[in-house]
Design an enzyme around this catalytic site. Structure first.
Site, PDB file in Angstrom:
ATOM      1  N   TYR A  85       0.842  -1.201   0.000  1.00 11.30           N
ATOM      2  CA  TYR A  85       0.000   0.000   0.000  1.00 11.30           C
ATOM      3  C   TYR A  85       0.876   1.250   0.000  1.00 11.30           C
ATOM      4  O   TYR A  85       0.584   2.218  -0.706  1.00 11.30           O
ATOM      5  CB  TYR A  85      -0.919   0.014   1.234  1.00 11.30           C
ATOM      6  N   PHE A 137      -8.277  21.794 -24.373  1.00 11.31           N
ATOM      7  CA  PHE A 137      -8.530  20.360 -24.470  1.00 11.31           C
ATOM      8  C   PHE A 137      -9.730  20.068 -23.566  1.00 11.31           C
ATOM      9  O   PHE A 137      -9.904  20.707 -22.525  1.00 11.31           O
ATOM     10  CB  PHE A 137      -7.314  19.507 -24.081  1.00 11.31           C
ATOM     11  N   THR A 138     -10.536  19.112 -23.986  1.00 13.41           N
ATOM     12  CA  THR A 138     -11.839  18.868 -23.340  1.00 13.41           C
ATOM     13  C   THR A 138     -11.734  18.712 -21.815  1.00 13.41           C
ATOM     14  O   THR A 138     -12.340  19.475 -21.070  1.00 13.41           O
ATOM     15  CB  THR A 138     -12.479  17.615 -23.947  1.00 13.41           C
ATOM     16  N   ASP A 228       1.193  20.529 -20.300  1.00  8.54           N
ATOM     17  CA  ASP A 228       0.527  19.245 -20.536  1.00  8.54           C
ATOM     18  C   ASP A 228       1.506  18.431 -21.384  1.00  8.54           C
ATOM     19  O   ASP A 228       1.651  18.653 -22.583  1.00  8.54           O
ATOM     20  CB  ASP A 228      -0.799  19.463 -21.265  1.00  8.54           C
ATOM     21  N   LYS A 271      -0.473   7.859 -23.330  1.00 11.49           N
ATOM     22  CA  LYS A 271      -0.061   8.205 -24.698  1.00 11.49           C
ATOM     23  C   LYS A 271       1.438   7.922 -24.863  1.00 11.49           C
ATOM     24  O   LYS A 271       1.823   6.779 -25.006  1.00 11.49           O
ATOM     25  CB  LYS A 271      -0.400   9.665 -24.994  1.00 11.49           C
ATOM     26  N   ARG A 395     -14.016  15.551 -33.571  1.00 11.34           N
ATOM     27  CA  ARG A 395     -13.345  16.645 -32.875  1.00 11.34           C
ATOM     28  C   ARG A 395     -13.829  17.949 -33.476  1.00 11.34           C
ATOM     29  O   ARG A 395     -13.122  18.638 -34.209  1.00 11.34           O
ATOM     30  CB  ARG A 395     -11.812  16.541 -33.003  1.00 11.34           C
ATOM     31  N   PHE A 462     -19.729  14.711 -25.755  1.00  7.97           N
ATOM     32  CA  PHE A 462     -19.374  13.894 -26.928  1.00  7.97           C
ATOM     33  C   PHE A 462     -19.173  12.426 -26.581  1.00  7.97           C
ATOM     34  O   PHE A 462     -19.348  11.553 -27.426  1.00  7.97           O
ATOM     35  CB  PHE A 462     -18.093  14.458 -27.564  1.00  7.97           C
TER      36      PHE A 462
HETATM   37  C1  P61 Z   1      -7.419  11.299 -26.483  1.00 10.69           C
HETATM   38  F1  P61 Z   1     -12.185  12.284 -26.666  1.00 10.69           F
HETATM   39  N1  P61 Z   1      -6.662  12.339 -24.479  1.00 10.69           N
HETATM   40  O1  P61 Z   1      -6.778  12.169 -27.108  1.00 10.69           O
HETATM   41  P1  P61 Z   1      -6.617  11.023 -19.661  1.00 10.69           P
HETATM   42  N2  P61 Z   1      -4.340  16.042 -22.093  1.00 10.69           N
HETATM   43  C2  P61 Z   1      -4.296  15.668 -23.377  1.00 10.69           C
HETATM   44  C3  P61 Z   1      -4.983  14.534 -23.780  1.00 10.69           C
HETATM   45  O2  P61 Z   1      -4.927  14.177 -25.063  1.00 10.69           O
HETATM   46  C4  P61 Z   1      -5.729  13.778 -22.833  1.00 10.69           C
HETATM   47  C5  P61 Z   1      -5.736  14.226 -21.481  1.00 10.69           C
HETATM   48  C6  P61 Z   1      -5.033  15.348 -21.152  1.00 10.69           C
HETATM   49  C7  P61 Z   1      -7.421  11.389 -25.015  1.00 10.69           C
HETATM   50  C8  P61 Z   1      -8.421  10.557 -24.236  1.00 10.69           C
HETATM   51  C9  P61 Z   1      -9.684  11.344 -24.275  1.00 10.69           C
HETATM   52  O3  P61 Z   1     -12.243  14.454 -25.170  1.00 10.69           O
HETATM   53  C10 P61 Z   1     -11.508  13.371 -24.774  1.00 10.69           C
HETATM   54  O4  P61 Z   1      -5.517  10.090 -19.295  1.00 10.69           O
HETATM   55  C11 P61 Z   1      -3.519  16.470 -24.346  1.00 10.69           C
HETATM   56  O5  P61 Z   1      -7.434  10.563 -20.809  1.00 10.69           O
HETATM   57  O6  P61 Z   1      -7.464  11.360 -18.476  1.00 10.69           O
HETATM   58  C12 P61 Z   1      -6.468  12.654 -23.205  1.00 10.69           C
HETATM   59  O7  P61 Z   1      -5.857  12.347 -20.104  1.00 10.69           O
HETATM   60  C13 P61 Z   1      -6.507  13.509 -20.426  1.00 10.69           C
HETATM   61  C14 P61 Z   1     -10.487  11.297 -25.383  1.00 10.69           C
HETATM   62  C15 P61 Z   1      -9.861  12.382 -23.384  1.00 10.69           C
HETATM   63  C16 P61 Z   1     -11.422  12.290 -25.617  1.00 10.69           C
HETATM   64  C17 P61 Z   1     -10.796  13.389 -23.607  1.00 10.69           C
HETATM   65  O8  P61 Z   1      -8.000  10.360 -27.018  1.00 10.69           O
END
Ligand code: P61
Length: 470
Positions: A85, A137-138, A228, A271, A395, A462
């Site tokens: 833990y 970013f979303t 980021d 990623k 997007r 979305f």
């Molecule tokens: C993606 F449709 N991205 O691109 P988490 N920052 C950035 C990202 O690209 C990102 C996160 C933070 C995704 C997954 C995803 O609207 C969406 O590990 C530059 O996914 O929590 C994630 O990181 C967030 C898809 C996220 C989406 C949000 O496919």
């Protein structure tokens, strides 16, 4: 023999071919479906590719998030999980890897990127604050808004034009940033939210000169620069290729220098870091670190695991090191470019220059007869799935959500359908199949009619919205 001379793909593009710096050791079968099966699946999914079952998908280009193939070393690392833990050995390996390759002092692990975004937003933002960033970013913007901030897009104008060939379309417009500082006052800006590369702009990079200038401006006003770093490794390759003085420099060197102009970073490790789950936050300021480390135990888990298992942290620590290998990054971005070259040659409208992680189809030019309120990019994602079982992601207007004050749709200039390439997963032959399917949809583009949204959830609509065809 037919007497016709065959050309390799590289020769067709007037170059020597490159190949992936790995070979395949384990495979997962793909399932091909009929058009009738796909019609039924798409109806069931409310014409939203997020709601499809993955077993109904042939080539899955929804995202590059958590979809990478891990290496044999990473899988071996999974067996070395120390599931204590507190104080897991794998946490210290992770901490050391982040310090070595990103250069930050203090580390907080999180379950994925948005966990980190939540903690940093709650820690630094006060209601009424303003957060400038190089395009929204979303999840990032939502966490900033939930903490009480207003987001301001300060990216250069070129980023909003899919045909503009600026080499660093992710750059911050310093005049826009300076104007915002003048308007709201530096004390109302807890940090600049800087992403490298910029996802919503098409995976576009930020130059070293730009981050240096942003840092100088922010230092003069006592504003932090937070990065980021989700796809920063890919950003480093673009700097090596396009920025004077960086040719021949390694990805690892460029990454470290870039991060040195920022005060901290958050990361979706799903990623660049080649793992299926994970994330982290890092800062240089000890006081901020102590607050983050306290908050992580409320929302994510103890400060030495933050929502990850010990084995996840081990795979992540190994992934960080693999992610900065020059030949890996070149082949990763090279594969994206290969698909982009095919589509460009066929005059299919895509965001140019091709970015790091995906091809973004320009749905406005694909479907000039569809108004933005008819969800052209969502329509294109549906059509691609129907044609071949390929899954992509909207997007555009659906992703952009609503203005929190007026309640109206945000209407982004970019109305895009993203074909996102997972790392180390698909082959050049898969890219050919994808390109041919895009071409088939382009050839029948005039028959597309658009969609209406019949169900809209409150947050990040979305992901779960449902649509009906017109
Ligand atoms: C993606 F449709 N991205 O691109 P988490 N920052 C950035 C990202 O690209 C990102 C996160 C933070 C995704 C997954 C995803 O609207 C969406 O590990 C530059 O996914 O929590 C994630 O990181 C967030 C898809 C996220 C989406 C949000 O496919």
């Amino acid at each position: 023999m037919t007497g016709r001379s065959l050309h390799t793909m590289g020769q067709q593009h007037d170059r020597r071919s490159w190949a992936e710096p790995w070979k395949i050791k384990m495979v997962e079968p793909l399932r091909m479906t009929t058009r009738e099966q796909r019609e039924a699946a798409l109806r069931e999914a409310g014409h939203n590719t997020f709601l499809l079952r993955s077993e109904d998908v042939y080539i899955d280009l929804l995202t590059d998030s958590g979809t990478s193939a891990m290496s044999d070393r990473q899988w071996a690392g999974m067996m070395l999980g120390d599931e204590a833990y507190a104080g897991s050995r794998n946490y210290y390996r992770l901490e050391a890897a982040i310090q070595r390759f990103y250069g930050y002092r203090y580390i907080v692990p999180t379950h994925q990127g948005r966990g980190a975004e939540h903690l940093i937003s709650q820690t630094l933002i006060k209601p009424g604050d303003h957060v400038p960033g190089n395009m929204y970013f979303t999840t990032t913007r939502l966490h900033q808004e939930l903490a009480g901030a207003t987001f301001h897009d300060v990216i250069i104008d070129e980023a909003h034009d899919p045909q503009d060939l600026h080499p660093f379309k992710g750059n911050v417009d310093l005049a826009k940033l300076a104007a915002l500082i003048d308007e709201v006052g530096a004390e109302k800006i807890p940090y600049v939210s800087l992403a490298g590369t910029v996802n919503m702009a098409g995976g576009q990079p930020v130059s070293m000169a730009n981050v240096r200038a942003v840092k100088e401006l922010c230092d003069r006003h006592g504003i932090r620069v937070l990065l980021d770093a989700t796809r920063m490794v890919e950003n480093a390759l673009f700097i090596a290729e396009r920025e004077e003085g960086y040719a021949g420099r390694s990805i690892a060197e460029i990454l470290l220098e870039f991060c040195s102009y920022t005060d901290g970073a958050w990361m979706s490790a799903k990623k660049d870091h080649l793992v299926n789950i994970g994330g982290w936050l890092a800062v240089n300021d000890q006081t901020v670190f102590e607050e983050l480390r306290n908050l992580v135990v409320v929302y994510e888990g103890l400060h030495t695991y933050g929502g990850m298992a010990g084995r996840d942290m081990e795979a992540l620590a190994i992934g960080i090191e693999e992610a900065v290998q020059d030949d890996h990054v070149r082949s990763r971005v090279g594969q994206v470019r290969y698909l982009g070259e095919l589509l460009t040659e066929w005059d299919i409208p895509i965001v140019q220059p091709v970015g790091g992680h995906a091809i973004f189809l320009d749905a406005r030019r694909f479907y000039p007869h569809l108004a933005q309120d008819l969800f052209p990019a969502q329509t294109l994602a549906a059509e691609l799935y129907l044609d071949s079982g390929i899954r992509s992601m909207e997007r555009g207007i659906a992703s952009a959500g609503r203005n929190p004050v007026t309640g109206d749709h945000n209407r982004p200039k970019l109305e895009l359908t993203r074909l996102t390439i997972p790392r180390r997963v698909y082959t050049q032959a898969h890219m050919d199949v994808v390109a041919e399917s895009v071409k088939a949809c382009y050839d029948s583009r005039e028959s597309a009619r658009g969609l209406v949204m019949r169900y809209e959830p409150k947050y990040l609509r979305f992901f779960q919205a449902r649509f009906d065809p017109l």
